[in-house]
Design an enzyme around this catalytic site. Sequence first.
Site, PDB file in Angstrom:
ATOM      1  CD1 TRP A   1      -4.388  21.750 -11.873  1.00 24.14           C
ATOM      2  CD2 TRP A   1      -6.474  21.636 -11.078  1.00 24.14           C
ATOM      3  NE1 TRP A   1      -5.251  21.846 -12.939  1.00 24.14           N
ATOM      4  CE2 TRP A   1      -6.535  21.779 -12.476  1.00 24.14           C
ATOM      5  CE3 TRP A   1      -7.673  21.553 -10.375  1.00 24.14           C
ATOM      6  CZ2 TRP A   1      -7.733  21.842 -13.182  1.00 24.14           C
ATOM      7  CZ3 TRP A   1      -8.880  21.607 -11.074  1.00 24.14           C
ATOM      8  CH2 TRP A   1      -8.897  21.749 -12.457  1.00 24.14           C
TER       9      TRP A   1
ATOM     10  CE  LYS B   1       6.264  20.768 -11.715  1.00 25.82           C
ATOM     11  NZ  LYS B   1       4.905  21.197 -11.338  1.00 25.82           N
ATOM     12  N   PRO B   2       4.017  17.967  -7.169  1.00 26.68           N
ATOM     13  CG  PRO B   2       3.554  19.015  -5.129  1.00 26.68           C
ATOM     14  CD  PRO B   2       4.677  18.430  -5.938  1.00 26.68           C
TER      15      PRO B   2
ATOM     16  N   GLY C   1      -2.652  13.754 -15.671  1.00 24.95           N
ATOM     17  CA  GLY C   1      -2.880  15.090 -16.228  1.00 24.95           C
ATOM     18  C   GLY C   1      -3.441  14.968 -17.629  1.00 24.95           C
TER      19      GLY C   1
ATOM     20  CD  GLU D   1      -4.429   6.292 -14.577  1.00 22.73           C
ATOM     21  OE1 GLU D   1      -5.421   6.479 -15.320  1.00 22.73           O
ATOM     22  OE2 GLU D   1      -4.081   5.172 -14.188  1.00 22.73           O
TER      23      GLU D   1
ATOM     24  CB  CYS E   1      -9.638  12.808 -16.383  1.00 22.17           C
ATOM     25  SG  CYS E   1      -8.844  11.990 -15.054  1.00 22.17           S
TER      26      CYS E   1
ATOM     27  CD  GLU F   1     -10.478  15.755 -19.987  1.00 18.00           C
ATOM     28  OE1 GLU F   1      -9.363  16.123 -20.434  1.00 18.00           O
ATOM     29  OE2 GLU F   1     -10.589  14.994 -19.022  1.00 18.00           O
TER      30      GLU F   1
END
Length: 485
Positions: free
Chosen positions: A155, A179-180, A233, A255, A289, A386
């Site tokens: 997103w 698949k978004p 993600g 990623e 990220c 993170e």
Amino acid sequence: MPTLKDQGLICCDNFIDGNWVSSTQSIRITSPATGGTVAEVADGTREQAELGVEAAHRSFPNWSRTSAKERSSVLRRWHDLILDNVEDLAALMTWEQGKPIAESLTEIKYGAGFIEYYAEEAKRVFGATIPTIAPERRLQTYKQAVGVVGAITPWNFPNAMITRKAAPALAAGCTIVIKPDPATPLSALALCELAHRAGLPSGVLNVVAGSDSQGIGEVLTQHPKIAKFTFTGSTAIGKLLMKQCASTVKKISLELGGNAPFIVFEDADLEEAASHCIATKFRNCGQTCVCTNRIYVQESIEEAFTQKLREGIRSLKVADGFTADTDIGPMINEQAIAKMEQLITDAVAKGAELVLGGARHELGSLFFQPTLLRSVDDTMDLVTGEIFGPIAAVQTFTSENEVIDKANATDYGLAAYFFSRDVGRVMRVAEALECGIVCSNSGVFSTEVAPFGGWKQSGIGSEGGTEGIADFLETKFHSMGGIDR
Ligand code: SIN
């Protein structure tokens, strides 16, 4: 519902085999800034994902056999249409994702850049002729499209993370099912509409936006007709998806998360370093990220640097993404906000000093104050994990070796930043940092022409640059006999 110049770009059904397909259920897409409904989008199902895979599989033989020049032309038209509609696409993105409109415009152009770049690269996929080992034989390699690709996209970049995967896949001759993220499907579906208008054949690009992440995810990672899986993600979800891909030995590109260090040496230009630090820390409200996560400042300049950070952060404008000059929009959801509160509580309890911010913003529940903490140390959750939000956390170091060890003391290895005017140090530190992207004397590096990928648990493979298309190609070795008889 937003009003666009071209209302045809608001697409609320899934795109399978060149058709818009509705569902019995819908997902309510809300604006993170207002909480209001932006649209109701068909809630794609596992069965629809399977239909998408079948369509992509049927269309693969024809698409992979089109000439590179034909594929390039379609991609080029898609790119041009995206740029023709850049304002509408940016508005849709700010509606559903919340980022400032200036950042949305930048993302749409960045995303289109991947399509332009791979439209060109499509024509430059070369095999090799290998010097023979016998007079009657010839040795060659071919590069061929890997097959049907399954992709799951996030997103935080609802457009560019799609084009960064789809453009090289389509350029290589692959077909794809995407698949978004269910929070931001409108950007993905608008891209389908434009691909359709550009003349992309039915079945080549399919998008199934659904809230059943597990079910659709299982199809994209386990379906025997999918040859390659690609995901952007978190590391935690990436590990799960990687396991799922094992049953059919899919090629994978991942990623994943990052924990980027931002190192400021005492010989750095402090003004520059502070402004780049703020840019890379607060881009997309800290939700990328590659955002700065751990700020290491050499002890002798900590006071001066932190002061500059404080001034810069204090001047950031927090507002709805459509308000002029907004620097920081809302976060994506309530969990994201709650995580900021937890990280700050943990850090302060362990001795960090809260310099600025630290709480929800008066604008409303998904807005958070840009926050500055100092006297941070390695025991704090915002250092070990993170942050993914608008918190800048400063700690000190004394020597180059010490800070390299600290920067590398993480399972992540995506991006790293450092500032120094000593050219020898620039080379030494760039070589020593364990990460896929190192950025010296700047906080800006994103471009379609260079590889973006992580080391260690930040991922597998690279997107962008020549590496980005290589990941969608198989190598075939042809050993030809009977030549010199
Ligand atoms: C990301 O955070 O995954 C993407 C950031 C970028 O491409 O600049």
